[in-house]
Design an enzyme around this catalytic site. Structure first.
Site, PDB file in Angstrom:
ATOM      1  CG  ASP A 155      15.370   6.580 -19.811  1.00  0.00           C
ATOM      2  OD1 ASP A 155      14.627   7.046 -18.938  1.00  0.00           O
ATOM      3  OD2 ASP A 155      14.969   5.832 -20.723  1.00  0.00           O
ATOM      4  CD  GLU A 212      14.438   5.067 -14.824  1.00  0.00           C
ATOM      5  OE1 GLU A 212      13.255   4.952 -14.481  1.00  0.00           O
ATOM      6  OE2 GLU A 212      14.788   5.075 -16.025  1.00  0.00           O
TER       7      GLU A 212
HETATM    8  C1  GLC Z   1      12.365   5.872 -17.852  1.00  0.00           C
HETATM    9  C2  GLC Z   1      11.781   7.253 -17.840  1.00  0.00           C
HETATM   10  C3  GLC Z   1      10.365   7.169 -18.311  1.00  0.00           C
HETATM   11  C4  GLC Z   1      10.359   6.646 -19.721  1.00  0.00           C
HETATM   12  C5  GLC Z   1      11.083   5.310 -19.805  1.00  0.00           C
HETATM   13  C6  GLC Z   1      11.389   4.927 -21.222  1.00  0.00           C
HETATM   14  O1  GLC Z   1      11.750   5.034 -16.937  1.00  0.00           O
HETATM   15  O2  GLC Z   1      11.924   7.820 -16.567  1.00  0.00           O
HETATM   16  O3  GLC Z   1       9.710   8.408 -18.236  1.00  0.00           O
HETATM   17  O4  GLC Z   1       9.048   6.485 -20.168  1.00  0.00           O
HETATM   18  O5  GLC Z   1      12.323   5.361 -19.138  1.00  0.00           O
HETATM   19  O6  GLC Z   1      12.401   5.736 -21.739  1.00  0.00           O
END
Ligand code: GLC
Length: 539
Positions: free
Chosen positions: A201, A267
């Protein structure tokens, strides 16, 4: 370089656990609900599922606020339910990737409760605590992704803590070696249980400017308009510090020490392709699949898509394997962004480009965004900035045409409303129809596995196709011994003649299934409105 790893040749499917299947009658999906639908995923032909967080959490950000990394939230089941899911997935040849949320925990995590208890707490340094500025204000001008200052004052100890997301999601301080050890232990816990990898994440957030300098204003805030208030600053200092790379090298070494080809997916949101490409690591020793979101945020225009595809292919470090994403739980649904006809073209693109595709649950049905009344909004970001609400793309999976679509019992209220048209747009209805998006998706997944050109062929964009079209060739080898595959996409709603001179070919698949099997002359090919074609041609 031929792809040899399962995560290179495979297709990843994202499951948002609240919305896949509810087994215990509370209107919220759970792990047992996912287990009951594994046969569907095998039928669809995907290789791995990535499950968004199911750990213990107060659910302020629906699981991205973890209060215990090594337990399952009772809403989703328990560790035994996870073990059953994992074992049954593995028995069917499906891999399981879990979410790893390194940047922050819940404010209810025992670590943070301890950390905030006093300035002398042994865990004070596990989070980012700073004194107020002389005027009492926050230590820097950093803003939370979800809006407002990224600093919250803790009245009892008189210091601010950093939260790049909600105030209930305090940021860990990865510069503290104890944090890294503890979080690496979390990885080991799940690896020892047998998970096949992690989706990391907000992977760029775990290293910030050590001096906590102010961000300058963004010179072109409209460029990141999809990020709401966050777009107003140039985020030079609040994330993306180069120290990230050392952490991901260690992360990778930890994964590689385990048998069985475990994978890391990061991500990463970076407009600069070179920065994104840097996360493969100098010797491909960092993240296996740095998520490539460029298609997800692209204006749906053939010239733009071509620039992105060529740009990504050119930016890849030697030996690095590409990947593509069209949807996830943070964005509007592809069918609502592009319309149903182009959603089919987009799916065909996703499944024929070189590189690992990640498919978001429900996109194979062309689910549009759910429409919510204000009292149905659940997403914390949507509650603060209504234009940013992420609920519409998180609606429950419609399995059939019964009341509550087979997602939950007919007399239970699902946690979010279904997307419109679910009585027709559902799995049971679409698997009957060869022209459905679901059937096309399934056929293309099989085709990309079986056809050497799609499984491993190099990518070459074809010049000179008319405006509004994007054509490329996938060739399994350079000498023409094996057939190549020509992919021709019409991103407009008008027909387009194309003359490609690749000789005669045979349609393997396409958005218009009545064409499948037809012989075509690539020198005089009429692309219908909103059509995508996959044509086998001489190599
Ligand atoms: C990432 C996740 C999202 C979340 C954020 C904070 O972007 O995909 O859903 O709210 O991180 O953890």
């Amino acid at each position: 370089m031929r792809p040899t790893r399962w995560w290179q040749t495979g297709v990843v499917y994202q499951v948002y656990p609240r919305s896949f299947g509810d087994s215990n009658g509370d209107g919220v999906g759970d792990l047992e609900g996912i287990r009951r639908h594994l046969d569907y995923l095998v039928w669809l032909g995907v290789d791995a599922i990535w499950i968004s967080p199911f750990y213990r959490s107060p659910m302020k950000d629906f699981g991205y606020d973890v209060s215990d990394h090594t337990d399952v939230d009772p809403l989703f089941g328990d560790l035994a339910a996870f073990n059953r899911l994992l074992a049954d997935a593995h028995a069917r040849g499906l891999r399981v990737i879990v979410d790893f949320v390194p940047n922050h925990t819940s404010d209810q995590h025992a670590w943070f409760i301890e950390s905030r208890s006093s300035r002398d707490s042994p865990k004070r340094g596990w989070y980012v605590w700073r004194d107020p500025k002389p005027d009492g204000g926050p230590p820097s001008n950093w803003i939370s992704v979800f809006g407002g200052s990224a600093w919250a004052l803790d009245g009892s100890t008189g210091q601010y803590y950093l939260h790049s997301f909600l105030a209930e999601q305090p940021d860990l301080d990865w510069r503290n070696p104890d944090v890294k050890h503890a979080m690496f232990d979390v990885l080991r816990f799940w690896l020892d249980r047998g998970v096949d990898g992690f989706r990391i994440d907000v992977a760029q957030f775990i290293a910030k400017d050590p001096l906590y300098r102010d961000n300058p204003p963004h010179p072109e805030p409209e460029r990141l308009a999809h990020m709401g208030a966050w777009s107003r600053q140039l985020h030079l200092y609040d994330h993306g510090h180069p120290d990230l790379h050392g952490i991901y090298r260690e992360f990778r070494a930890l994964l590689d020490a385990y048998p069985g080809d475990r994978v890391s997916i990061g991500e990463l949101h970076d407009e600069q392709i070179e920065v994104w490409a840097g996360f493969y690591g100098h010797n491909l020793d960092e993240i296996h699949i740095p998520f490539n979101f460029h298609l997800l945020f692209a204006t749906w225009d053939a010239a733009r898509i071509r620039t992105i595809v060529d740009g990504i292919e050119a930016a890849l470090p030697v030996g690095a394997w590409p990947n593509w994403v069209l949807g996830n739980h943070d964005q509007r649904r592809i069918a609502s962004r592009l319309g149903q006809a182009q959603a089919r073209v987009a799916m065909l693109l996703l499944l024929t480009l070189r590189g690992t595709p990640t498919l978001y649950y429900g996109d194979e049905l062309g689910l549009p965004d759910a429409e919510l009344r204000p009292d149905q909004v659940r997403d914390p970001w949507g509650l603060v900035e209504p234009t940013q609400g992420r609920d519409p793309g998180r609606s429950p999976m419609p399995w059939d045409g019964t009341a509550n679509a087979g997602f939950c019992a007919p007399d239970v209220e699902p946690w979010l409303p279904f997307a419109p048209g679910h009585d027709r747009r559902n799995v049971a209805a679409q698997l009957e129809e060869s022209a459905s998006l679901l059937s096309m998706t399934r056929r293309l997944i099989r085709l990309r596995r079986e056809h050497p050109a799609l499984a491993e062929g190099v990518h070459r964009t074809i010049d000179g196709s008319p405006s509004g079209t994007f054509c490329f060739l996938r060739s399994p080898d350079g000498d023409g011994t094996h057939p190549a595959v020509l992919v021709a996409l019409n991103l407009t709603a008008e027909s387009r003649p194309i003359e490609l001179h690749h000789g005669s070919g045979r349609v393997l698949d396409g958005t218009h299934p009545e064409r499948i099997g037809a012989a075509v002359d690539t020198a005089a090919l009429e692309l219908r409105p909103d059509e995508g074609l996959v044509v086998e041609v001489a190599g």
